[in-house]
Design a protein around this motif. Structure first.
Motif, PDB file in Angstrom:
ATOM      1  N   THR A   2     147.472  52.648  12.788  1.00 48.18           N
ATOM      2  CA  THR A   2     147.315  51.305  12.235  1.00 48.18           C
ATOM      3  C   THR A   2     147.467  50.227  13.302  1.00 48.18           C
ATOM      4  O   THR A   2     146.601  49.386  13.491  1.00 48.18           O
ATOM      5  CB  THR A   2     148.327  51.072  11.104  1.00 48.18           C
ATOM      6  OG1 THR A   2     149.633  51.469  11.544  1.00 48.18           O
ATOM      7  CG2 THR A   2     147.944  51.875   9.869  1.00 48.18           C
ATOM      8  N   GLU A   3     148.607  50.230  14.017  1.00 49.35           N
ATOM      9  CA  GLU A   3     148.844  49.308  15.128  1.00 49.35           C
ATOM     10  C   GLU A   3     149.308  50.096  16.338  1.00 49.35           C
ATOM     11  O   GLU A   3     150.297  50.823  16.261  1.00 49.35           O
ATOM     12  CB  GLU A   3     149.900  48.254  14.761  1.00 49.35           C
ATOM     13  CG  GLU A   3     149.401  47.148  13.880  1.00 49.35           C
ATOM     14  CD  GLU A   3     150.462  46.082  13.641  1.00 49.35           C
ATOM     15  OE1 GLU A   3     150.110  45.019  13.109  1.00 49.35           O
ATOM     16  OE2 GLU A   3     151.642  46.317  13.970  1.00 49.35           O
ATOM     17  N   LEU A   4     148.612  49.955  17.457  1.00 44.18           N
ATOM     18  CA  LEU A   4     148.959  50.725  18.642  1.00 44.18           C
ATOM     19  C   LEU A   4     150.212  50.183  19.323  1.00 44.18           C
ATOM     20  O   LEU A   4     150.996  50.946  19.885  1.00 44.18           O
ATOM     21  CB  LEU A   4     147.789  50.724  19.632  1.00 44.18           C
ATOM     22  CG  LEU A   4     146.492  51.361  19.128  1.00 44.18           C
ATOM     23  CD1 LEU A   4     145.441  51.323  20.214  1.00 44.18           C
ATOM     24  CD2 LEU A   4     146.737  52.790  18.674  1.00 44.18           C
ATOM     25  N   ASP A   5     150.398  48.878  19.299  1.00 43.07           N
ATOM     26  CA  ASP A   5     151.541  48.254  19.970  1.00 43.07           C
ATOM     27  C   ASP A   5     152.176  47.264  19.008  1.00 43.07           C
ATOM     28  O   ASP A   5     151.925  46.055  19.077  1.00 43.07           O
ATOM     29  CB  ASP A   5     151.080  47.557  21.246  1.00 43.07           C
ATOM     30  CG  ASP A   5     152.253  47.106  22.119  1.00 43.07           C
ATOM     31  OD1 ASP A   5     153.399  47.469  21.805  1.00 43.07           O
ATOM     32  OD2 ASP A   5     152.009  46.412  23.129  1.00 43.07           O
ATOM     33  N   PRO A   6     153.007  47.734  18.072  1.00 40.92           N
ATOM     34  CA  PRO A   6     153.579  46.851  17.051  1.00 40.92           C
ATOM     35  C   PRO A   6     154.379  45.712  17.673  1.00 40.92           C
ATOM     36  O   PRO A   6     155.039  45.869  18.698  1.00 40.92           O
ATOM     37  CB  PRO A   6     154.482  47.793  16.245  1.00 40.92           C
ATOM     38  CG  PRO A   6     153.939  49.162  16.497  1.00 40.92           C
ATOM     39  CD  PRO A   6     153.431  49.122  17.908  1.00 40.92           C
ATOM     40  N   GLY A   7     154.299  44.561  17.035  1.00 43.52           N
ATOM     41  CA  GLY A   7     155.024  43.373  17.493  1.00 43.52           C
ATOM     42  C   GLY A   7     154.378  42.132  16.931  1.00 43.52           C
ATOM     43  O   GLY A   7     153.249  42.160  16.425  1.00 43.52           O
ATOM     44  N   TYR A   8     155.095  40.991  17.018  1.00 42.49           N
ATOM     45  CA  TYR A   8     154.570  39.752  16.441  1.00 42.49           C
ATOM     46  C   TYR A   8     153.274  39.325  17.134  1.00 42.49           C
ATOM     47  O   TYR A   8     152.347  38.835  16.488  1.00 42.49           O
ATOM     48  CB  TYR A   8     155.615  38.645  16.562  1.00 42.49           C
ATOM     49  CG  TYR A   8     156.766  38.803  15.600  1.00 42.49           C
ATOM     50  CD1 TYR A   8     156.599  38.603  14.232  1.00 42.49           C
ATOM     51  CD2 TYR A   8     158.037  39.163  16.052  1.00 42.49           C
ATOM     52  CE1 TYR A   8     157.651  38.765  13.340  1.00 42.49           C
ATOM     53  CE2 TYR A   8     159.100  39.321  15.174  1.00 42.49           C
ATOM     54  CZ  TYR A   8     158.899  39.117  13.813  1.00 42.49           C
ATOM     55  OH  TYR A   8     159.937  39.288  12.945  1.00 42.49           O
ATOM     56  N   ILE A   9     153.207  39.503  18.446  1.00 42.79           N
ATOM     57  CA  ILE A   9     152.031  39.085  19.197  1.00 42.79           C
ATOM     58  C   ILE A   9     151.094  40.261  19.439  1.00 42.79           C
ATOM     59  O   ILE A   9     149.891  40.181  19.186  1.00 42.79           O
ATOM     60  CB  ILE A   9     152.439  38.441  20.536  1.00 42.79           C
ATOM     61  CG1 ILE A   9     153.281  37.188  20.280  1.00 42.79           C
ATOM     62  CG2 ILE A   9     151.212  38.109  21.373  1.00 42.79           C
ATOM     63  CD1 ILE A   9     153.807  36.534  21.545  1.00 42.79           C
ATOM     64  N   THR A  10     151.651  41.367  19.909  1.00 44.88           N
ATOM     65  CA  THR A  10     150.818  42.512  20.277  1.00 44.88           C
ATOM     66  C   THR A  10     150.280  43.259  19.066  1.00 44.88           C
ATOM     67  O   THR A  10     149.234  43.894  19.145  1.00 44.88           O
ATOM     68  CB  THR A  10     151.624  43.489  21.149  1.00 44.88           C
ATOM     69  OG1 THR A  10     152.794  43.894  20.428  1.00 44.88           O
ATOM     70  CG2 THR A  10     152.034  42.830  22.456  1.00 44.88           C
ATOM     71  N   GLY A  11     150.996  43.200  17.948  1.00 42.52           N
ATOM     72  CA  GLY A  11     150.568  43.938  16.758  1.00 42.52           C
ATOM     73  C   GLY A  11     149.177  43.556  16.275  1.00 42.52           C
ATOM     74  O   GLY A  11     148.286  44.405  16.175  1.00 42.52           O
ATOM     75  N   PRO A  12     148.931  42.262  15.972  1.00 44.61           N
ATOM     76  CA  PRO A  12     147.590  41.876  15.520  1.00 44.61           C
ATOM     77  C   PRO A  12     146.509  42.164  16.549  1.00 44.61           C
ATOM     78  O   PRO A  12     145.363  42.460  16.188  1.00 44.61           O
ATOM     79  CB  PRO A  12     147.734  40.366  15.268  1.00 44.61           C
ATOM     80  CG  PRO A  12     149.191  40.157  15.016  1.00 44.61           C
ATOM     81  CD  PRO A  12     149.890  41.148  15.901  1.00 44.61           C
ATOM     82  N   LEU A  13     146.829  42.079  17.840  1.00 43.76           N
ATOM     83  CA  LEU A  13     145.837  42.330  18.877  1.00 43.76           C
ATOM     84  C   LEU A  13     145.478  43.809  18.980  1.00 43.76           C
ATOM     85  O   LEU A  13     144.388  44.152  19.424  1.00 43.76           O
ATOM     86  CB  LEU A  13     146.347  41.832  20.226  1.00 43.76           C
ATOM     87  CG  LEU A  13     146.525  40.317  20.369  1.00 43.76           C
ATOM     88  CD1 LEU A  13     147.146  39.984  21.707  1.00 43.76           C
ATOM     89  CD2 LEU A  13     145.186  39.603  20.211  1.00 43.76           C
ATOM     90  N   SER A  14     146.407  44.679  18.608  1.00 45.01           N
ATOM     91  CA  SER A  14     146.173  46.114  18.731  1.00 45.01           C
ATOM     92  C   SER A  14     145.994  46.786  17.374  1.00 45.01           C
ATOM     93  O   SER A  14     146.125  47.999  17.253  1.00 45.01           O
ATOM     94  CB  SER A  14     147.331  46.777  19.481  1.00 45.01           C
ATOM     95  OG  SER A  14     148.536  46.641  18.753  1.00 45.01           O
ATOM     96  N   SER A  15     145.696  45.995  16.354  1.00 46.59           N
ATOM     97  CA  SER A  15     145.497  46.546  15.014  1.00 46.59           C
ATOM     98  C   SER A  15     144.162  47.273  14.943  1.00 46.59           C
ATOM     99  O   SER A  15     143.136  46.768  15.386  1.00 46.59           O
ATOM    100  CB  SER A  15     145.533  45.417  13.979  1.00 46.59           C
ATOM    101  OG  SER A  15     145.178  45.899  12.702  1.00 46.59           O
ATOM    102  N   VAL A  16     144.172  48.477  14.385  1.00 48.92           N
ATOM    103  CA  VAL A  16     142.944  49.260  14.243  1.00 48.92           C
ATOM    104  C   VAL A  16     142.647  49.478  12.756  1.00 48.92           C
ATOM    105  O   VAL A  16     141.782  48.835  12.184  1.00 48.92           O
ATOM    106  CB  VAL A  16     143.049  50.608  14.989  1.00 48.92           C
ATOM    107  CG1 VAL A  16     141.708  51.327  14.974  1.00 48.92           C
ATOM    108  CG2 VAL A  16     143.503  50.384  16.423  1.00 48.92           C
ATOM    109  N   TRP A  17     143.398  50.366  12.122  1.00 53.48           N
ATOM    110  CA  TRP A  17     143.135  50.707  10.716  1.00 53.48           C
ATOM    111  C   TRP A  17     144.043  49.962   9.748  1.00 53.48           C
ATOM    112  O   TRP A  17     144.028  50.243   8.551  1.00 53.48           O
ATOM    113  CB  TRP A  17     143.319  52.209  10.512  1.00 53.48           C
ATOM    114  CG  TRP A  17     142.215  53.029  11.111  1.00 53.48           C
ATOM    115  CD1 TRP A  17     142.204  53.596  12.348  1.00 53.48           C
ATOM    116  CD2 TRP A  17     140.963  53.364  10.505  1.00 53.48           C
ATOM    117  NE1 TRP A  17     141.021  54.266  12.556  1.00 53.48           N
ATOM    118  CE2 TRP A  17     140.242  54.142  11.441  1.00 53.48           C
ATOM    119  CE3 TRP A  17     140.380  53.085   9.273  1.00 53.48           C
ATOM    120  CZ2 TRP A  17     138.974  54.647  11.181  1.00 53.48           C
ATOM    121  CZ3 TRP A  17     139.116  53.585   9.005  1.00 53.48           C
ATOM    122  CH2 TRP A  17     138.427  54.350   9.943  1.00 53.48           C
TER     123      TRP A  17
END
Length: 595
Positions: free
Chosen positions: A123-138
């Motif tokens: 779902t998220e490759l790099d969870p976090g407030y900033i990195t999460g949305p940028l690395s969201s896949v599924w």
């Protein structure tokens, strides 16, 4: 974390290939029996299995690694792909946990990584407030499923180590054996066949699984197993004939938008055997099967014995692709002098390059797939030897040589989904850079397909065989649209416009995060499995908003648009009129308009 970029506007082209369904038994005239049948169908609910794409599965450390000069070490279960904090603070340690031995695909002696499990791995490759949305896949897809009441055990992820070749996935992790068990467990748990959602490289993984399954199940039961366990297959952004960008990555590297140099990215990328899994290949040439290899007794040392091509391959140019994929200048020097050390570069007289003019060679998709290209540059680049070794493992694979054209999967319902109308790379010009390995090549020119034409990076028109349109910015239209050759008698083709928005890595991830696409898929499946569905297909005339985000303010009429479905309902925190437009009814109630 990752430099996000603005993706070009695309249109999602959805080609649906549906084989004739099996005949149903006649309904009993008894009302009680009809009601019992409906109740029985309602108990059977489908599940969805996600097979993610390249670099779309989290990898976690399975070692204890002390990182000198850094306060952050790697401990078991620490995130490796993708933890940008550790990447920035201890890149050398991070590379030890990421890179594999290019020959036997084993881990670094000091660190090993393994794919995570469950939905959180994709779902998220790099969870976090900033990195999460940028690395969201599924994540958006899962959110849609939850919003429409899909049960937790109905969504199953099948993550894998995307660095490995298909043979090593089975040899090291028993991945395909476990995937078979996953399908069988899902059917026992839910009582109905599953939906397969494969993205990018995940489509190649699924194709290999189907071929592997032929060797595990008796031939007379193979189709029966597929019908019982798989209801539909969604091929999302699939490089069906390979991806040209894979060639660029082997010579230049793929940084994935991360803060690492291209040379470092190239070293890492070429250590993965999967780097060759998406190489472009010819649609006119096929490889011998495992049985013909055993009984033919052919001499397989020559490259032309690997593939058997139709006459069209020799009558047409570029192996059917828009242009030659690689045009490369071969240096005038050979051996170690072709990739000098850093100290040699400082003393190197560039005028010597001008004395011996380099030779320019061009290579088609077939010449890349059969190893001719890597053989030609073997004396000038140390990676070629390693890549040729990995390529031979693909050619000699006992299950399937994946660098051959697809046939239609023997599944009743096939959905082919991909982006088009974006400026997409279809050819490269490489030349020696004069720098040491791994930065010894540069790109001197790029050929793009744009709106049915070919242009160079400088804007000049290029001769070739352009397709009807362009690809998805990463994979050319020629490869994405190969599934149109699978079209049968019962086909529905839909074009869904997709607006521009920022994306992590490349536009292919935008497809699985598209609300328009998710809506079309969901409505189609909702209609197909509902016991009371009457119409053959959900008509567009009834397609209104299904969630609050679909409602917006119509300034011309000074009210919420879709007034039949939406109403103005202010909630604390709304900052404009559109946010206060919300659905009148719950999403689940609206779904019954579509059956």
């Amino acid at each position: 974390m990752v430099a996000a970029r603005r993706a070009c506007a695309v249109a999602l082209f959805v080609a649906v290939v549906v084989m004739a369904p099996a005949c149903r038994g006649s309904f009993s005239s008894s009302a009680e029996e009809r009601e019992e049948e409906i109740r029985s169908k309602q108990k059977k609910r489908m599940s969805g299995i996600i097979i993610p794409g390249f670099a779309s599965t989290q990898l976690r450390a399975w070692s204890i690694l002390d990182c000198p000069y850094s306060p952050l070490d790697f401990n078991p279960l620490d995130l490796v792909w993708l933890d940008t904090t550790k990447l920035l603070s201890a890149v050398n340690c991070w590379l030890k946990c990421m890179m594999l031995d290019p020959y036997n695909q084993t881990d670094h002696p000091e660190c090993r990584s393994r794919p995570d499990s469950g939905l959180s791995a994709v779902t998220e490759l790099d969870p976090g407030y900033i990195t999460g949305p940028l690395s969201s896949v599924w994540k958006e897809w899962v959110k849609w499923c939850i919003e429409f009441g899909v049960e937790p055990n109905a969504i199953i992820a099948a993550p894998y180590d995307w660095r490995l070749s298909p043979a090593m996935l089975e040899e090291r992790d028993l991945y395909f054996h476990n995937l078979k068990i996953t399908f069988e467990t899902a059917v026992k748990l839910r009582g109905a066949p599953t939906l397969v959602f494969a993205h990018s490289l995940g489509n190649h993984v699924f194709r290999y699984f189907l071929e592997w399954l032929k060797l595990e199940i008796a031939p007379k039961h193979y189709t029966e197993w597929l019908d019982h366990h798989i209801h539909a297959y969604f091929a999302v952004g699939s490089p069906l004939l390979g991806a040209i960008e894979a060639v660029k990555c082997t010579l230049i590297g793929n940084t994935f938008g991360l803060p690492i140099s291209e040379g470092t990215a190239r070293l890492m990328y070429n250590s993965f055997a999967s780097s060759l899994w998406m190489l472009p290949f010819s649609k006119n040439c096929r490889s011998e099967t495992m049985y013909s290899k055993h009984f033919s007794g052919r001499n397989r040392k020559a490259a032309h014995h690997i593939y058997h091509c139709e006459e069209e391959e020799f009558r047409s140019n570029y192996s059917g692709w828009p242009t030659n994929i690689v045009n490369i200048e071969i240096p005038s020097v050979r051996g170690v002098d072709a990739y000098p050390s850093v100290t040699d570069v400082a003393e190197f007289n560039m005028s010597s390059m001008e004395c011996g003019l380099p030779t320019q060679l061009s290579f088609s998709a077939l010449e890349i797939a059969d190893g001719t290209f890597f053989k030609a540059v073997e004396d000038y680049d140390p990676d070629s030897e390693r890549l040729l070794y990995q390529l031979k493992s693909y050619h000699d694979d006992s299950v399937l040589n994946p660098l051959t054209p697809w046939d239609r999967p023997p599944i009743k319902n096939v959905f082919c989904i991909y982006g088009i109308d974006s400026k997409t790379e279809v050819g490269y010009y490489f030349a020696p850079s004069g720098k040491p390995y791994p930065d010894n090549w540069i790109i001197t020119d790029v050929i793009y397909e744009v709106e049915g034409s070919l242009f160079s990076r400088s804007g000049n028109l290029v001769e070739g065989n352009p397709g009807a349109t362009s690809g998805d910015e990463t994979v050319p239209y020629h490869s994405l649209s190969w599934c149109k050759n699978w079209l049968g008698d019962k086909v529905n083709i839909t074009r869904a416009p997709q607006v521009s928005f920022t994306a992590f890595m490349n536009i292919k991830w935008n497809i699985v995060r598209s609300p328009i696409l998710m809506r079309e898929i969901w409505l189609q499946m909702w209609h197909d499995i509902h016991p009371k569905a009457k119409s053959h297909f959900v008509t567009k005339a009834k397609r209104g908003p299904l969630r609050d985000d679909d409602c917006y303010w119509d300034y011309g009429k000074a009210r919420c648009a879709w007034s039949e479905y939406c109403e103005y309902r202010y909630a604390f925190g709304d900052v404009h009129l559109g946010q206060s437009c919300r659905l009148k009814s719950a999403s689940l109630d609206l779904l019954f308009h579509y059956i």
